[in-house]
Motif scaffolding. Structure first.
Motif, PDB file in Angstrom:
ATOM      1  N   MET A   1       0.825  -1.291   0.020  1.00 41.73           N
ATOM      2  CA  MET A   1      -0.087  -0.044   0.158  1.00 41.73           C
ATOM      3  C   MET A   1       1.060   1.194   0.014  1.00 41.73           C
ATOM      4  O   MET A   1       1.688   1.498   0.985  1.00 41.73           O
ATOM      5  N   ALA A   2       0.874   2.005  -1.003  1.00 35.51           N
ATOM      6  CA  ALA A   2       1.462   3.359  -1.175  1.00 35.51           C
ATOM      7  C   ALA A   2       1.004   4.347  -0.202  1.00 35.51           C
ATOM      8  O   ALA A   2      -0.292   4.895  -0.527  1.00 35.51           O
ATOM      9  N   THR A   3       1.599   4.692   0.975  1.00 30.96           N
ATOM     10  CA  THR A   3       1.089   5.682   1.674  1.00 30.96           C
ATOM     11  C   THR A   3       1.443   6.998   1.163  1.00 30.96           C
ATOM     12  O   THR A   3       2.199   7.166   0.410  1.00 30.96           O
ATOM     13  N   GLU A   4       0.819   8.067   1.842  1.00 30.29           N
ATOM     14  CA  GLU A   4       0.867   9.374   1.305  1.00 30.29           C
ATOM     15  C   GLU A   4       2.452   9.819   1.844  1.00 30.29           C
ATOM     16  O   GLU A   4       3.084  10.663   0.946  1.00 30.29           O
ATOM     17  N   ASP A   5       2.774   9.235   2.944  1.00 26.30           N
ATOM     18  CA  ASP A   5       4.188   9.462   3.232  1.00 26.30           C
ATOM     19  C   ASP A   5       5.267   8.950   2.433  1.00 26.30           C
ATOM     20  O   ASP A   5       6.212   9.404   2.172  1.00 26.30           O
ATOM     21  N   ALA A   6       4.977   7.747   1.945  1.00 28.65           N
ATOM     22  CA  ALA A   6       6.047   7.271   0.931  1.00 28.65           C
ATOM     23  C   ALA A   6       5.890   8.253  -0.554  1.00 28.65           C
ATOM     24  O   ALA A   6       7.036   8.050  -0.949  1.00 28.65           O
ATOM     25  N   ARG A   7       4.854   8.454  -0.800  1.00 27.42           N
ATOM     26  CA  ARG A   7       4.855   9.335  -2.110  1.00 27.42           C
ATOM     27  C   ARG A   7       5.549  10.735  -1.679  1.00 27.42           C
ATOM     28  O   ARG A   7       6.406  11.242  -2.698  1.00 27.42           O
ATOM     29  N   TYR A   8       5.256  11.294  -0.612  1.00 32.26           N
ATOM     30  CA  TYR A   8       6.029  12.390  -0.318  1.00 32.26           C
ATOM     31  C   TYR A   8       7.608  12.361  -0.176  1.00 32.26           C
ATOM     32  O   TYR A   8       8.235  13.070  -0.630  1.00 32.26           O
ATOM     33  N   ARG A   9       8.143  10.921   0.196  1.00 33.66           N
ATOM     34  CA  ARG A   9       9.524  10.732   0.197  1.00 33.66           C
ATOM     35  C   ARG A   9      10.108  10.664  -1.414  1.00 33.66           C
ATOM     36  O   ARG A   9      11.099  10.808  -1.396  1.00 33.66           O
ATOM     37  N   ASP A  10       9.187  10.566  -2.214  1.00 30.64           N
ATOM     38  CA  ASP A  10       9.767  10.543  -3.693  1.00 30.64           C
ATOM     39  C   ASP A  10       9.796  12.171  -4.249  1.00 30.64           C
ATOM     40  O   ASP A  10      10.391  12.351  -5.359  1.00 30.64           O
ATOM     41  N   SER A  11       9.087  13.191  -3.463  1.00 25.68           N
ATOM     42  CA  SER A  11       9.315  14.473  -3.803  1.00 25.68           C
ATOM     43  C   SER A  11      10.633  14.928  -3.664  1.00 25.68           C
ATOM     44  O   SER A  11      11.427  14.909  -3.074  1.00 25.68           O
ATOM     45  N   SER A  12      10.797  15.989  -4.801  1.00 28.02           N
ATOM     46  CA  SER A  12      12.058  17.030  -4.490  1.00 28.02           C
ATOM     47  C   SER A  12      12.089  17.523  -3.491  1.00 28.02           C
ATOM     48  O   SER A  12      13.104  17.811  -2.878  1.00 28.02           O
ATOM     49  N   GLN A  13      11.090  18.086  -2.764  1.00 26.00           N
ATOM     50  CA  GLN A  13      10.912  18.658  -1.518  1.00 26.00           C
ATOM     51  C   GLN A  13      11.672  17.785  -0.463  1.00 26.00           C
ATOM     52  O   GLN A  13      12.453  18.228   0.454  1.00 26.00           O
ATOM     53  N   TYR A  14      11.368  16.570  -0.506  1.00 30.30           N
ATOM     54  CA  TYR A  14      11.756  15.811   0.521  1.00 30.30           C
ATOM     55  C   TYR A  14      13.597  15.551   0.317  1.00 30.30           C
ATOM     56  O   TYR A  14      14.313  15.337   1.105  1.00 30.30           O
TER      57      TYR A  14
END
Length: 450
Positions: free
Chosen positions: A1-14
């Motif tokens: 399950m792809a959580t919102e936290d996991a998606r955020y970790r793929d962002s350039s901001q993180y």
């Protein structure tokens, strides 16, 4: 399950702009030290400044670039800004961005993006190198582009009494400082979603006024506090939202967290209460994502973010406009900055002009790198990149082609065509012999008969 936290970790901001407090402090100190060393070298190598602006003339004189009265020709260096002093000035100019955005009625997203662009830029660039009084106009204009808030350049420059050249001169510098990562994730939509989630709870239907008041207070916090602190560098947008909601109404924030991280396994039973899953592996995944253990971690992070936001509450807006504060804290630092600025990079328009001239000279130099082989050749000896005159060039360069090594078909014959293949009575437009495909078992892909 792809959580919102996991998606955020793929962002350039993180990936590019998230740090621990220790990492961020060390990075700022490193940037300050590098700027001090670089500016010292330039001031020592250029005893007299190239140009002095009107603003410089109004500032008190400094012993920088002044020969030693004892006869030593080495000029004395100025007192440089410390990392803490740089951070204070960055905070002041961030508040100026927020004030200008409010005056122009820009959207919250544009205002927040501009503030974060400025703060990100001055993590890896010192304000002693590039003038913050110019870069904050550039950051605000560029944020309008990024967040689709179209602003006409002519109108923008007229509002701030700037030239188009002054605004555009710093754009590429800003992009480099941002590492070309323009995505900034904000907590505003998260706040709206949180309010809708709370409003859907049965016992909250009778207390909608409380929700409206909490949302209004939390939004005011989000419009100022995270932008004036380092919250964006340490916490996720949802954590910042929950911290702001906690400042507005702690009870609602705790209720939302409790409802979100609700998965608790019943004692003596593998079936979780409220989980609804029969598979133990699925239950373990749910417990990892929305279980009580992660809830405790989230509460700790939100409490830390709440403490950070409380240092710059919306009531502190007047602090950055207070004449006494500006006179005693900001003005002395600005005068100090003028004494220790980088003499070669402070004027953005001049810097852009010099770099363009250098690029033009490099392109027009007599010796250029060969695009194909990396070998330097002189212009007068360099033929057409597509081969030029094959008859003369082939003799001059003594090129020989072996039959078995020719990768493009046909052997070399007495009269050569530019595109390969022997000359025959009936010619194709590109040099090959006109043949039928079905009769030629070795039809060359690139022309000519093998």
């Amino acid at each position: 399950m792809a959580t919102e936290d996991a998606r955020y970790r793929d962002s350039s901001q993180y990936r590019l702009w998230s740090f621990s407090p220790t990492q961020l402090s060390a990075l700022r100190e490193k940037t300050n030290a590098a700027a001090r060393a670089r500016i010292s070298d330039r001031l020592l190598s250029h005893p007299l400044p190239v140009s002095i602006s009107k603003q410089d003339l109004s500032a008190p004189t400094s012993n920088a670039n002044t020969p030693d009265p004892d006869g030593n020709n080495t000029p004395a260096l100025p007192e440089f800004l410390t990392p803490a002093e740089e951070l204070t000035l960055v905070g002041y100019y961030t508040s100026e961005i927020l004030r200008a955005s409010e005056a122009l009625h820009y959207a919250d997203e544009i205002k927040a993006t501009a503030a974060m662009f400025l703060k990100r830029f001055y993590i890896t660039n010192s304000i002693m190198t590039y003038p913050p009084a110019e870069m904050f106009f550039v950051a605000l204009f560029f944020a309008c582009k990024v967040d689709t808030g179209h602003v006409n350049l002519a109108e923008y420059t007229k509002i701030f009494n700037k030239s188009a050249e002054e605004i555009l001169a710093g754009e590429f510098l800003l992009c480099q400082g941002l590492r070309f990562a323009f995505d900034v994730k904000h907590p505003y939509r998260a706040l709206r979603g949180a309010m809708m989630e709370l409003a859907s709870l049965p016992d909250m239907q009778k207390d909608l006024k409380r929700l409206d008041e909490a949302e209004a207070k939390a939004r005011k916090v989000l419009q100022f506090s995270p932008l004036m602190t380092d919250a964006y560098f340490h916490y996720t947008p949802s954590q910042i939202m929950l911290a702001a909601l906690s400042l507005a109404d702690r009870g609602l924030a705790e209720r939302l967290i409790q409802e979100t991280f609700h998965f608790v396994a019943a004692e003596g039973n593998d079936t979780p209460r409220g989980g609804g899953g029969d598979n133990n592996k699925g239950n373990e995944e749910k417990a990892r994502v929305i279980g009580s253990q992660i809830r405790d971690k989230v509460l700790g992070a939100i409490e830390g973010c709440r403490d950070m936001l409380s240092r710059e509450l919306p009531e502190r807006k007047d602090h950055w406009l207070n004449k006494q504060v500006i006179k005693t804290q900001i003005t002395p630092l600005r005068k100090k900055l003028l004494k220790c600025k980088d003499p070669e990079r402070w004027n953005l328009v001049e810097l852009q002009r010099v770099r363009r001239e250098q690029a033009a000279k490099k392109m027009d130099s007599d010796d250029e790198d060969d695009l194909w082989g990396g070998k330097k050749v002189k212009k007068e000896e360099d033929g057409d990149i597509f081969g030029g005159d094959l008859g003369h060039s082939a003799k001059k360069r003594k090129m020989t082609v072996k039959k078995e090594e020719d990768p493009f078909g046909g052997p070399m014959v007495k009269k050569e065509e530019p595109f390969g293949g022997p000359m025959v009575k009936q010619e194709e437009p590109f040099g090959g012999t006109k043949v039928k495909k079905e009769e030629d078992s070795s039809f060359g892909r690139f022309g000519g008969v093998l």
